[in-house]
Design a protein around this motif. Structure first.
Motif, PDB file in Angstrom:
ATOM      1  N   LEU B   4       0.843  -1.198   0.000  1.00  0.00           N
ATOM      2  CA  LEU B   4       0.000   0.000   0.000  1.00  0.00           C
ATOM      3  C   LEU B   4       0.877   1.247   0.000  1.00  0.00           C
ATOM      4  O   LEU B   4       0.661   2.188  -0.766  1.00  0.00           O
ATOM      5  CB  LEU B   4      -0.911  -0.011   1.223  1.00  0.00           C
ATOM      6  CG  LEU B   4      -2.009   1.028   1.192  1.00  0.00           C
ATOM      7  CD1 LEU B   4      -2.965   0.734   0.063  1.00  0.00           C
ATOM      8  CD2 LEU B   4      -2.744   1.062   2.515  1.00  0.00           C
ATOM      9  N   LEU B   5       1.909   1.225   0.843  1.00  0.00           N
ATOM     10  CA  LEU B   5       2.796   2.387   0.918  1.00  0.00           C
ATOM     11  C   LEU B   5       3.504   2.601  -0.406  1.00  0.00           C
ATOM     12  O   LEU B   5       3.644   3.732  -0.885  1.00  0.00           O
ATOM     13  CB  LEU B   5       3.817   2.205   2.044  1.00  0.00           C
ATOM     14  CG  LEU B   5       3.251   2.338   3.464  1.00  0.00           C
ATOM     15  CD1 LEU B   5       4.329   2.100   4.485  1.00  0.00           C
ATOM     16  CD2 LEU B   5       2.634   3.708   3.671  1.00  0.00           C
ATOM     17  N   ALA B  12       2.339   9.262  -5.782  1.00  0.00           N
ATOM     18  CA  ALA B  12       2.936  10.533  -5.416  1.00  0.00           C
ATOM     19  C   ALA B  12       3.912  10.991  -6.486  1.00  0.00           C
ATOM     20  O   ALA B  12       3.850  12.132  -6.963  1.00  0.00           O
ATOM     21  CB  ALA B  12       3.663  10.389  -4.084  1.00  0.00           C
ATOM     22  N   PHE B  13       4.769  10.050  -6.897  1.00  0.00           N
ATOM     23  CA  PHE B  13       5.762  10.358  -7.923  1.00  0.00           C
ATOM     24  C   PHE B  13       5.067  10.769  -9.215  1.00  0.00           C
ATOM     25  O   PHE B  13       5.405  11.773  -9.838  1.00  0.00           O
ATOM     26  CB  PHE B  13       6.643   9.126  -8.143  1.00  0.00           C
ATOM     27  CG  PHE B  13       7.684   9.332  -9.192  1.00  0.00           C
ATOM     28  CD1 PHE B  13       8.769  10.159  -8.928  1.00  0.00           C
ATOM     29  CD2 PHE B  13       7.582   8.712 -10.426  1.00  0.00           C
ATOM     30  CE1 PHE B  13       9.720  10.361  -9.900  1.00  0.00           C
ATOM     31  CE2 PHE B  13       8.532   8.923 -11.390  1.00  0.00           C
ATOM     32  CZ  PHE B  13       9.606   9.748 -11.126  1.00  0.00           C
ATOM     33  N   LEU B  14       4.025   9.989  -9.543  1.00  0.00           N
ATOM     34  CA  LEU B  14       3.273  10.240 -10.777  1.00  0.00           C
ATOM     35  C   LEU B  14       2.694  11.645 -10.771  1.00  0.00           C
ATOM     36  O   LEU B  14       2.816  12.401 -11.748  1.00  0.00           O
ATOM     37  CB  LEU B  14       2.153   9.199 -10.881  1.00  0.00           C
ATOM     38  CG  LEU B  14       1.538   8.993 -12.259  1.00  0.00           C
ATOM     39  CD1 LEU B  14       2.591   8.441 -13.189  1.00  0.00           C
ATOM     40  CD2 LEU B  14       0.363   8.043 -12.160  1.00  0.00           C
ATOM     41  N   ILE B  15       2.089  11.998  -9.652  1.00  0.00           N
ATOM     42  CA  ILE B  15       1.434  13.301  -9.584  1.00  0.00           C
ATOM     43  C   ILE B  15       2.443  14.421  -9.725  1.00  0.00           C
ATOM     44  O   ILE B  15       2.207  15.424 -10.407  1.00  0.00           O
ATOM     45  CB  ILE B  15       0.658  13.430  -8.255  1.00  0.00           C
ATOM     46  CG1 ILE B  15      -0.618  12.630  -8.358  1.00  0.00           C
ATOM     47  CG2 ILE B  15       0.324  14.879  -7.968  1.00  0.00           C
ATOM     48  CD1 ILE B  15      -1.413  12.617  -7.113  1.00  0.00           C
ATOM     49  N   MET B  16       3.614  14.249  -9.139  1.00  0.00           N
ATOM     50  CA  MET B  16       4.583  15.327  -9.177  1.00  0.00           C
ATOM     51  C   MET B  16       5.150  15.533 -10.577  1.00  0.00           C
ATOM     52  O   MET B  16       5.582  16.617 -10.901  1.00  0.00           O
ATOM     53  CB  MET B  16       5.722  15.088  -8.180  1.00  0.00           C
ATOM     54  CG  MET B  16       5.326  15.257  -6.731  1.00  0.00           C
ATOM     55  SD  MET B  16       4.247  16.645  -6.379  1.00  0.00           S
ATOM     56  CE  MET B  16       5.401  17.903  -5.937  1.00  0.00           C
ATOM     57  N   VAL B  17       5.182  14.469 -11.417  1.00  0.00           N
ATOM     58  CA  VAL B  17       5.799  14.652 -12.735  1.00  0.00           C
ATOM     59  C   VAL B  17       4.801  15.050 -13.817  1.00  0.00           C
ATOM     60  O   VAL B  17       5.180  15.734 -14.760  1.00  0.00           O
ATOM     61  CB  VAL B  17       6.592  13.411 -13.198  1.00  0.00           C
ATOM     62  CG1 VAL B  17       7.804  13.212 -12.325  1.00  0.00           C
ATOM     63  CG2 VAL B  17       5.731  12.172 -13.217  1.00  0.00           C
ATOM     64  N   TRP B 109      -2.753  11.125   0.559  1.00  0.00           N
ATOM     65  CA  TRP B 109      -2.088  10.500   1.709  1.00  0.00           C
ATOM     66  C   TRP B 109      -2.945  10.611   2.959  1.00  0.00           C
ATOM     67  O   TRP B 109      -3.008   9.674   3.757  1.00  0.00           O
ATOM     68  CB  TRP B 109      -0.722  11.149   1.936  1.00  0.00           C
ATOM     69  CG  TRP B 109       0.301  10.583   1.034  1.00  0.00           C
ATOM     70  CD1 TRP B 109       0.391  10.780  -0.300  1.00  0.00           C
ATOM     71  CD2 TRP B 109       1.339   9.677   1.376  1.00  0.00           C
ATOM     72  NE1 TRP B 109       1.444  10.066  -0.819  1.00  0.00           N
ATOM     73  CE2 TRP B 109       2.049   9.382   0.194  1.00  0.00           C
ATOM     74  CE3 TRP B 109       1.751   9.090   2.570  1.00  0.00           C
ATOM     75  CZ2 TRP B 109       3.131   8.523   0.173  1.00  0.00           C
ATOM     76  CZ3 TRP B 109       2.848   8.237   2.547  1.00  0.00           C
ATOM     77  CH2 TRP B 109       3.525   7.955   1.354  1.00  0.00           C
ATOM     78  N   LEU B 110      -3.587  11.743   3.128  1.00  0.00           N
ATOM     79  CA  LEU B 110      -4.464  11.902   4.297  1.00  0.00           C
ATOM     80  C   LEU B 110      -5.582  10.868   4.247  1.00  0.00           C
ATOM     81  O   LEU B 110      -5.873  10.187   5.233  1.00  0.00           O
ATOM     82  CB  LEU B 110      -5.050  13.318   4.330  1.00  0.00           C
ATOM     83  CG  LEU B 110      -6.015  13.579   5.488  1.00  0.00           C
ATOM     84  CD1 LEU B 110      -5.264  13.556   6.801  1.00  0.00           C
ATOM     85  CD2 LEU B 110      -6.724  14.902   5.334  1.00  0.00           C
ATOM     86  N   HIS B 111      -6.172  10.741   3.066  1.00  0.00           N
ATOM     87  CA  HIS B 111      -7.275   9.795   2.935  1.00  0.00           C
ATOM     88  C   HIS B 111      -6.805   8.380   3.247  1.00  0.00           C
ATOM     89  O   HIS B 111      -7.389   7.675   4.069  1.00  0.00           O
ATOM     90  CB  HIS B 111      -7.852   9.878   1.512  1.00  0.00           C
ATOM     91  CG  HIS B 111      -8.998   8.955   1.287  1.00  0.00           C
ATOM     92  ND1 HIS B 111      -9.282   8.410   0.074  1.00  0.00           N
ATOM     93  CD2 HIS B 111      -9.916   8.472   2.138  1.00  0.00           C
ATOM     94  CE1 HIS B 111     -10.342   7.627   0.175  1.00  0.00           C
ATOM     95  NE2 HIS B 111     -10.743   7.647   1.434  1.00  0.00           N
TER      96      HIS B 111
END
Lengths: 300, 653
Positions: B4-5, B12-17, B109-111
């Motif tokens: 999951l992590l 996260a990586f995907l969103i940043m690029v 991440w919060l979710h």
């Protein structure tokens, strides 16, 4: 059903009786007993005028006020006549329906952007908040006293073993005061005052007219009848024959209206900043009653 | 857990690029995936009779309590995300792209961490999820970090959450002595063989900091106004409820001291509720006001929990089941109407660019949908019928009066205090919400708006009205949920609820009848009115000004004047300060001045500021050692070594 009919009939008389008492005491000829209702009927047939500033809230809030007070009257027992709606915890719904009516009154009074109406609203909200505990404390006392959880059985005090008329009278005294505060009568507020600065209820409906004003007044008649019926229920033994109960009920209601009339004739209203003290005193008397009930039930 | 992590890190990586636009879709898709997967699991979990251990891989354990919270979280996160797509639009232009992306990343991440928290019993993993939750929400809170005070509020939040974490860690370690590894499951054994008090208190402090109980609440009124509205909605709606989840989880393990713990929880909750609403009334910052109301509602939920624990001590199943059921239902209800209120407050703030209610007014005409949403939320949060807030308060009241009916004196006092405070909270909430709704939406605008306010965009309205559906449904038809709710309560706290279920079902059906007949009567009277006035044209005229004709909007009643009398009454508890206006001698004509009133949170000044000030002073004094000269530092080193030698010589260490 009988309970509802009795409450309805009471609501036709009470307001008129108060006015009649006041006029007799002050030596005036005065209007007839039905005059307040005649006024309301006139209002109901008139057209509506709204403030230019007001919006949808002014148009629906009076209707909600009326509807919630009317529904709350369905839960009130009348000296042994069962109400239409009765279940465990109905007094919570009752108190909160009255609060809903208050909520709607307050926001309706803000809707016209008036510089006066907020004043009444502020007082109404504060006094309503301060008096609400009194009702709940009485009910908590009655819950201990009778072991019941519904208005239709809670107020059957005379049927209890340890009953003494004194309890009935104290409870009547407190509920009577609650009536005065909830309906904004003397000594908290004077419905006949002419000055906007000192009004509570009347100032909130300054910009309400016609049908809307009519149903708000009917709601306030209902409120009188509701609290009057609660008082009657605490005083009249529920196991009497039907006709005796109705006669006694009528007697209590008339007496209640006359007493309010007398109070309004002989008592002056408090200064606004003394009201809170007065309301808290009523609440404290209800706490005293609660303690007395604890003693009778040997709970200490 | 690890997978999951890794999955989260990859997204996260995907969103940043990727580009900003697609980042939005990726976020939505990820949240949707997590929502669907976790909801399916929780529904399975709710349906299956026993705690379904086999549903999830190793560290995760799902039971009905966690399933209930996960479903609440999912609903609010969906509405929050939808709202954010509309709310963040004005920010897209003037915020750096990576900051927006980071915001969405933190939302995911919060979710995910909020879903993980109720699923984890193992102390180690639990604390990791708890920590991710804190960090993610911290990033969300400081979104507008360039505004004054935001960063400070965020850091205060971060610090307080870590203090809370220390308490939880301590409690976990204490309760796991003699066990291989820390876990909540060890509590069962620990509580049976040790005093329940101290460890419960540690847990209560730790989780209470998240939930915002009295004395532990000071981060809430700062963090919520600082955060963007959807974040406030999610945090207030569900994140602080995880504190409640923690307390409930601990409660299921308790085995002794019920009376004392119950009394403690009831008293602290009564104070929390009263304090929250009393402070809320005096606030002019709409989001701060709502934040204080979260504290109040945590108090109400706490009352339910306290009554539940109390009931176990006296063996009164009705008292405890109705109390716990009320607490659970109020958790759900509050997540609905509080997120609703925060969203609609956010829509208003987006249009008028201020949070001060005194500068608003008349917005019902410009933003009718938002106004309706806010009104429904206000009625619901004041606990008025026929909406959902009433139902949960009804359950708590029922529990209370049932306890009062079979009294022992010591317990009666506690129950009596609880009843009085609940009644007062109801009245005060009414005062507060009539104030805030009227001042924002009714009358006329008190100051000129920077631009003509317009209705919020479709995404925002849609997400404001999504919570309205359950709010109304629960309010009108509590019969539908009362039986499942009581079964849920019964299985979580192992209580026998069949007897209660029958009488509650009867009450709830009557409440439904009452609510529906209220609606019918309302419609009927409306129709009668239309009929009665059919001959007349509905006219409009000026507001009654007592003969004065030059009325302007600044003469309207304001929020301050509305609560003036209350403020005087509350003065002994909450000091309302104001800046004085002094006139100088040579000032013949008064010049333009500013006047402020403020009501300070005395807990914050006494409990947070004073100690912090003290410690800072201590450090300042200690700073004399920091001379900046190498010789001095060498001397300190020498002195320290000497001290060590001396102590060793004297066999102290």
């Amino acid at each position: 059903m009988t309970a509802l009919i009795l409450i309805l009939i009471t609501s036709f008389f009470t307001a008129g009786l108060i006015v009649r008492t006041k006029s007799i005491v002050s030596g005036r000829k005065g209007p007839g007993v039905f005059q307040p209702w005649k006024n309301v009927l006139v209002l109901l047939r008139k057209g509506l005028i709204y403030s230019e500033i007001s919006g949808i809230i002014s148009r629906i809030a009076p209707v909600i006020v009326f509807a919630s007070v009317a529904i709350s009257s369905l839960m009130i027992p009348v000296a042994g006549f069962k109400p239409l709606l009765s279940f465990n915890g109905d007094f919570i719904l009752f108190a909160y329906l009255v609060a809903l009516a208050r909520f709607m009154m307050i926001i309706a009074s803000f809707d016209s952007g008036s510089s006066f109406e907020g004043m009444g609203a502020s007082r109404e909200a504060l006094y309503g908040m301060l008096i609400e505990p009194a009702l709940f404390v009485i009910i908590a006392g009655l819950v201990i006293f009778t072991g019941q959880f519904s208005l239709s059985t809670l107020f059957d005090l005379p049927g209890e073993a340890n009953y003494n008329l004194v309890y009935g009278l104290i409870i009547s005294y407190i509920i009577g005061n609650i009536t005065l505060i909830e309906n904004s009568r003397v000594p908290v507020d004077d419905p006949k005052t002419h000055l906007e600065l000192t009004m509570i209820h009347e100032v909130m409906v300054l910009d309400t007219s016609g049908f809307n004003l009519g149903i708000i007044q009917i709601a306030s008649f209902f409120k009188f009848a509701i609290f009057g019926s609660l008082i009657a229920s605490t005083l009249i033994p529920w196991n009497l024959p039907v006709h005796w109960r109705i006669i006694l009920f009528a007697a209590v209601q008339i007496l209640f209206a006359v007493i309010i009339g007398l109070i309004e004739s002989f008592r002056t209203r408090f200064k606004m900043n003394r009201n809170q003290q007065y309301i808290l005193t009523v609440t404290l008397i209800s706490v005293l009653l609660f303690v007395v009930i604890l003693f009778t039930k040997n709970i200490f | 857990m690890i997978y999951l992590l890794i999955f989260l890190l990859v997204t996260a990586f995907l969103i940043m690029v990727i580009r900003q636009r697609s980042a939005l879709y990726v976020t939505g898709l990820t949240i949707l995936t997590v929502v669907v997967v976790s909801s399916v699991i929780s529904i399975k979990c709710l349906i299956s009779a026993d705690t379904a251990t086999g549903l999830l891989p190793a560290p995760f354990i799902c039971d009905r309590l966690s399933a209930f919270f996960i479903l609440i979280i999912n609903f609010t996160v969906i509405t929050g995300f939808l709202y954010s797509t509309g709310y963040l639009k004005p920010y897209l232009k003037n915020k750096p792209e990576k900051w927006i992306k980071l915001h969405y990343l933190a939302l995911i991440w919060l979710h995910a961490s909020m879903i993980m928290v109720p699923l984890l019993r193992n102390g180690f993993w639990f604390l990791i999820a708890w920590e991710i939750m804190t960090l993610a929400s911290f990033i969300l809170v400081i979104f507008e970090f360039d505004e004054k005070g935001t960063l400070k509020a965020g850091i205060s939040y971060l610090i307080q959450m870590h203090v809370g974490m220390v308490f939880i860690l301590l409690a976990l370690i204490l309760s796991s002595r003699g066990f291989n590894g820390v876990s909540f499951d060890n509590l069962d054994f620990y509580f049976r063989h040790n005093s329940n008090w101290p460890v419960f208190l540690l847990f209560f402090t730790g989780f209470g900091l998240k939930a915002g109980f009295f004395l532990l609440h000071t981060w809430l009124p700062d963090a919520h106004p600082a955060a963007p509205s959807h974040v406030s909605g999610i945090m207030s709606g569900v994140m602080i409820k995880l504190g409640i989840y923690g307390i409930l989880r601990i409660t299921t393990y308790l085995s002794a001291d019920f009376a004392q713990i119950g009394a403690f929880v009831i008293i602290i909750s009564a104070i929390t509720g009263l304090f929250g609403v009393m402070m809320a009334i005096l606030q002019h910052d709409v989001k701060k006001l709502l934040a204080y109301h979260s504290i109040e509602n945590i108090g109400i939920i706490g009352l339910g929990i306290g009554l539940g624990i109390f009931g176990i001590s006296s063996g009164n199943t009705f008292l405890s089941a109705a109390g716990f059921a009320g607490a659970l239902l109020h958790t759900l209800n509050h997540s609905l109407f509080k997120s609703l209120l925060f969203y609609s407050a956010g829509s208003v703030i987006n249009q008028v660019h201020t949070r001060d209610v005194e500068q608003m007014g008349g917005l019902m005409k410009f933003m009718p949908y938002t106004g309706w949403a806010f009104l429904i939320g206000s009625v619901a949060i004041s606990g008025l019928p026929p909406l959902n807030g009433f139902i949960s308060e009804f359950l708590i009241y029922s529990s209370l009066f049932n306890g009062i009916a079979s009294p022992e004196f010591n317990k009666l006092i506690i129950l009596f205090i609880a009843m009085l405070s609940l009644v007062l909270i109801g009245g005060l909430a009414l005062l507060c919400f009539t104030k805030v709704f009227s001042v924002i939406f009714l009358g006329q605008n008190r100051t000129a708006y920077p631009h003509q306010p317009a209705e919020a965009n479709k995404a925002m309205i849609f997400s404001q009205f999504l919570p309205v559906i359950p709010v109304v449904l629960i309010g009108f038809f509590p019969v539908l949920i009362i039986k499942p709710l009581l079964i849920l309560t019964g299985s979580i706290f192992s209580l026998e609820t069949t007897a209660l279920s029958g009488s509650m079902f009867a009450s709830m059906s009557y409440i439904s009848i009452g609510a529906v007949s209220l609606l019918f009567l309302f419609v009927a009277v409306l129709i009668i009115r239309t009929y009665a006035v059919r001959k007349y044209n509905v006219k409009t005229g000026p507001t009654w000004g007592c003969g004065y004709t030059a009325v302007d909007s600044r003469q309207q009643y304001t929020a301050t004047s509305f609560v003036q009398e209350y403020a005087n009454l509350a003065q002994p508890v909450i000091k309302t300060g104001h800046s004085n206006i002094n006139y100088s001698d040579d000032e013949i004509f008064a010049e333009k001045r500013e006047f402020h009133t403020h009501s300070d949170d005395f807990v914050k000044s006494k409990l947070i500021f004073k100690p912090v000030e003290f410690v800072l002073n201590l450090f300042r004094r200690a700073a004399v050692f920091q001379t900046g000269r190498l010789q001095h530092y060498v001397l300190y080193l020498l002195l320290f070594l000497l001290l060590i030698f001396l102590l060793t010589f004297l066999k102290v260490i």
